[in-house]
Design an enzyme around this catalytic site. Structure first.
Site, PDB file in Angstrom:
ATOM      1  N   ARG A 255       0.841  -1.192   0.000  1.00 25.97           N
ATOM      2  CA  ARG A 255       0.000   0.000   0.000  1.00 25.97           C
ATOM      3  C   ARG A 255       0.876   1.242   0.000  1.00 25.97           C
ATOM      4  O   ARG A 255       1.561   1.515   0.990  1.00 25.97           O
ATOM      5  CB  ARG A 255      -0.917  -0.019   1.229  1.00 25.97           C
ATOM      6  N   HIS A 259      -4.533   4.600   3.923  1.00 27.31           N
ATOM      7  CA  HIS A 259      -5.678   3.678   3.909  1.00 27.31           C
ATOM      8  C   HIS A 259      -6.896   4.357   3.291  1.00 27.31           C
ATOM      9  O   HIS A 259      -7.651   3.756   2.534  1.00 27.31           O
ATOM     10  CB  HIS A 259      -5.985   3.250   5.347  1.00 27.31           C
ATOM     11  N   TYR A 268       2.824   5.526  11.320  1.00 26.84           N
ATOM     12  CA  TYR A 268       3.100   4.095  11.501  1.00 26.84           C
ATOM     13  C   TYR A 268       3.881   3.457  10.353  1.00 26.84           C
ATOM     14  O   TYR A 268       4.489   2.417  10.516  1.00 26.84           O
ATOM     15  CB  TYR A 268       1.797   3.300  11.734  1.00 26.84           C
TER      16      TYR A 268
END
Ligand SMILES: Cc1ncc(C[n+]2csc(CCOP(=O)(O)OP(=O)(O)O)c2C)c(N)n1
Ligand SMILES: [Mg+2]
Length: 348
Positions: A255, A259, A268
Site C-alpha cells: 500500500r 488507507h 506508523y
C-alpha cells in the site's frame, strides 16, 4: 476432484524489470487486448487520482484510494465474462467502470448520493461492502446458487489481507470448499490493514496457505503485474467453470497511499519503503512492458490519458448536477410506520 496442492510460495510474474529479468507473455492476448488492459489501468488510475483531488476540494466524502491496486482489479476482471459476478470491497470502489458504469455513478456513491446506488443486476456487480469480509459468504451463496441452477456463471470476491482474520472469511471459504462453489477468493494483500501490518495479522508463512485448510488451491501472484494477475485469474475461472470449485488467489502488493482520506500513515508506516515501492507501481510497470514490446507510442499513451481525464471531468460534473437527495430516503425502507419522533425529526 481437484487436487489439493500446498500453496505456491513463489510469486507468479510475467512482466520483467527491463534489465535482468526478461519479459514473458500470456497466451491468448493479442495486441488489442494489451492496449485495452492499458486503457483500463489508466482509467482506474485517473479515477483514483482525481478522486483524491475531489475529496480535498470537498466534492466527495471520505474516500478509499486504490493507487497501485489497479493491476489487481483490471487483470482479474479481464479474465471474467460479463455474466460473471463481482463482489467488491471499498478498495474496488470504481471497478464498475470496467463494466461500463459511468464515473458519475461511482462518484455519486462517494458523495453519499442515491444516484450512486446501482442495481446489481445492471452490471452483475454487488454493492460495495464496507464491513470487512461480510460479503464473502454472500459471494459463496451466489456462486453455489448458480451451480445448483446449472448455470456456468462464476463469482469473484475481493477482500484484503486483514479480512483473512475475520470469521466471515473463514465461514465463506469453508462453505465454498465443501460445496465446490464456482468462486474466486481474491485477496489483495497490500500488507496493511489500516495501521496493522501483515506480521501482526497472521502466523502463517503466506496467506495462500489458508487455502489448504479449505481444500482449495492457493496461488500467489505479483499484484503489480497485470498480466500475471490476469493469467492466475483465468486459470481459476477455468477451474471453477469446469466444476472443480474455488481458488484462493493471494495478490501481493504494497500500500503506497494512505488507507483512506481520513488516515495519516506517517505515524506508523516506513516512508522509505513506500518510496521504494512507488518506483515499481503497477501502471508504470505495464507501460514499460508495452514500450519494450513496441506496442505503445507516446501519442497513444497521451490520447488514452486525455480520454480518461475527460471522462472524469464529465463524471464529476454530472454527479454534481444531481439535485440534492431527500434525507427521508434513509428511512424509507427501514420502517413501515416510522416512530413519531423520527417522523418529525428528519425534516429539520
Ligand atoms: C467488520 C469490520 N471491522 C472493522 C472495520 C474497520 N476497518 C475498516 S478498513 C479496515 C482494515 C481492513 O484491512 P484489509 O482487509 O487489509 O483491507 P485494505 O483496506 O488493506 O484493502 C478495518 C479494520 C470494518 N470496516 N468492518
Ligand atoms: Mg490490507
Amino acid at each position: 476432484m481437484a487436487q489439493v496442492v500446498p500453496a505456491e510460495r513463489g510469486l507468479r510474474r510475467v512482466i520483467g524489470d527491463g534489465d535482468n529479468v526478461p519479459d514473458g507473455e500470456v497466451d491468448g492476448l493479442d495486441g488489442g487486448d494489451l492496449l485495452e488492459l492499458y486503457r483500463q489501468l489508466v482509467l482506474l488510475r485517473t479515477y483514483d487520482e482525481r478522486s483524491v483531488v475531489y475529496h480535498r476540494q470537498g466534492r466527495i466524502g471520505t474516500y478509499a484510494m486504490f493507487w497501485n491496486h489497479e493491476a489487481m482489479q483490471v487483470g482479474s476482471n479481464y479474465a471474467l465474462e460479463r455474466s460473471d459476478w463481482i463482489f467488491p470491497s471499498y478498495r474496488e470502489g470504481a471497478i464498475g467502470l470496467l463494466r461500463g458504469m459511468p464515473p458519475a455513478t461511482a462518484l455519486s456513491w462517494w458523495r453519499g448520493h442515491p444516484s450512486g446506488w446501482w442495481n446489481p443486476l445492471d452490471y452483475n456487480l454487488a454493492s460495495i461492502c464496507v464491513p470487512i469480509a461480510t460479503h464473502v459468504p454472500h459471494a459463496v451463496g451466489l456462486a453455489w446458487g448458480k451451480k445448483l441452477r446449472g448455470e456456468r456463471t462464476v463469482a469473484i470476491v475481493y477482500f484484503g489481507d486483514g479480512a483473512t482474520s475475520e470469521g466471515a472469511f473463514h465461514e465463506g471459504a469453508n462453505f465454498a470448499g465443501v460445496m465446490r462453489a464456482p468462486l474466486i477468493l481474491f485477496c489483495n494483500n497490500n500488507q496493511w490493514a489500516i495501521s496493522t501490518p501483515l506480521s501482526a495479522q497472521t502466523a502463517a508463512p503466506t496467506l495462500a496457505d489458508k487455502a489448504i485448510g479449505y481444500g482449495m488451491p492457493g496461488v500467489r501472484v505479483d499484484g503489480a503485474d497485470v498480466l500475471a494477475v490476469y493469467e492466475a485469474t483465468r486459470d481459476a475461472v477455468a477451474r471453477a467453470r469446469a466444476g472443480d470449485g474455488p481458488t484462493f488467489i493471494e495478490a501481493v502488493t504494497y500500500r503506497c497511499a494512505p488507507h483512506g482520506t481520513a488516515d495519516d500513515p506517517s505515524v506508523y508506516i516506513d516512508q522509505d519503503r513506500v518510496e521504494e515501492e512507488k518506483q515499481h507501481e503497477c501502471v508504470g510497470r505495464y507501460e514499460g512492458y508495452l514500450r519494450r514490446l513496441g506496442a505503445l507510442d507516446d501519442a497513444t499513451g497521451e490520447r488514452v490519458k486525455a480520454e480518461a481525464l475527460e471522462l472524469m471531468r464529465e463524471g464529476i460534473a454530472a454527479a454534481e448536477a444531481e439535485p440534492p437527495a431527500d434525507p427521508g430516503l434513509i428511512f424509507e425502507h427501514a420502517y413501515v410506520d416510522p416512530p413519531p419522533a423520527m417522523r418529525e425529526g428528519w425534516r429539520v
